[in-house]
Design a protein around this motif. Sequence first.
Motif, PDB file in Angstrom:
ATOM      1  N   TYR A  18       0.847  -1.189   0.000  1.00  0.00           N
ATOM      2  CA  TYR A  18       0.000   0.000   0.000  1.00  0.00           C
ATOM      3  C   TYR A  18       0.884   1.242   0.000  1.00  0.00           C
ATOM      4  O   TYR A  18       1.789   1.373   0.832  1.00  0.00           O
ATOM      5  N   CYS A  68      -2.415   4.885   3.497  1.00  0.00           N
ATOM      6  CA  CYS A  68      -3.590   4.260   4.136  1.00  0.00           C
ATOM      7  C   CYS A  68      -4.859   5.077   4.026  1.00  0.00           C
ATOM      8  O   CYS A  68      -5.761   4.949   4.869  1.00  0.00           O
ATOM      9  N   LEU A  80       3.564  -1.539   4.070  1.00  0.00           N
ATOM     10  CA  LEU A  80       2.887  -0.246   4.072  1.00  0.00           C
ATOM     11  C   LEU A  80       3.549   0.698   5.077  1.00  0.00           C
ATOM     12  O   LEU A  80       4.339   0.258   5.921  1.00  0.00           O
TER      13      LEU A  80
END
Length: 237
Positions: free
Chosen positions: A61, A64, A88
Motif C-alpha cells: 500500500y 492508508c 505499508l
Amino acid sequence: MSSCQITLSANAGAALHLGSVRLWADALHDKTVSGFSTLTSELQAAVAAHPDFADPNLIFYTHCHPDHFSQVLTQQALTRWPFAEVILPERQFEEQLLLSRPREQLFLPELSIQFVRLPHEGEQYADVAHYGCLLDQNGFRVLIPGDCAVASPVLREFLMETGPVDLALLDFPWITLSKGRRFIEQFMQPRHLAVYHLPFASDDIFGYRRAVTKAAEQVQVEDLRLFLEPFQCENFG
C-alpha cells in the motif's frame, strides 16, 4: 524478455505479475469517495475468485487513505494467503514490513524494489506517510508513484538518480495537467504508460473519464493505455 501484466481492481488498485512474482498495489479498499469507485461487496467476491488476484507474494500500500486501503479486507486476504508479505507505511498488522525511511529496498530472487517516500498530492496531505516504488524485474523497470504530487521535485530527484523507466503506472492527473505531461516526457520517459485512479462510468460525476481520454492524445509516449473497467487486464513488455 521481461514483461508486466496489470489487472485492475478499482480506483488505484492493481495486481501486477512480473515473472513469477505477484504483487498487489493498493488493491483492497471498500470506502466510497465521491467521484471515485471502490470494491463493492460484489466486486470483493469477484476479486476473491479471480485468478489474477490469487496467491500474492507481496501486498503493498502506498498509503492508508480509505480509497486505497482497507485493514479488514487486507486481513481477510492475509488469512487466506498466509505467506504473503504486507508492506505499508503505517503500523497496521502484527507482522508487516513497515516503510519508515526516505528510501528502502527489498530484494527477491526475481525482483528488486526501491521504495521512496514521496509527497502526497495536496497541501492538506503533507503529513501523510506515502511511498512510491520502482520495480526491477531483470531490467524491466516499473514505476508506481501512488498519489504523489504531480511533477514533485522529490520524484524528479529520484528519477534523475535511477534513470528512465519501461512502464509508469500513474494517477490520471499526470496526463490531464500540462506540468504532468512535461514531467513524464522529460524525467520518466516510459515506453509504456498505464493510467488509472479513474472512476467506473457509473461513479464519474465529475467527467474525469472524458477529460482523460482527451488528454491522452497530447501525451508523447509510444504506448498509453487507460484502465477504465474492473478486472481490465493489460500486458506490457
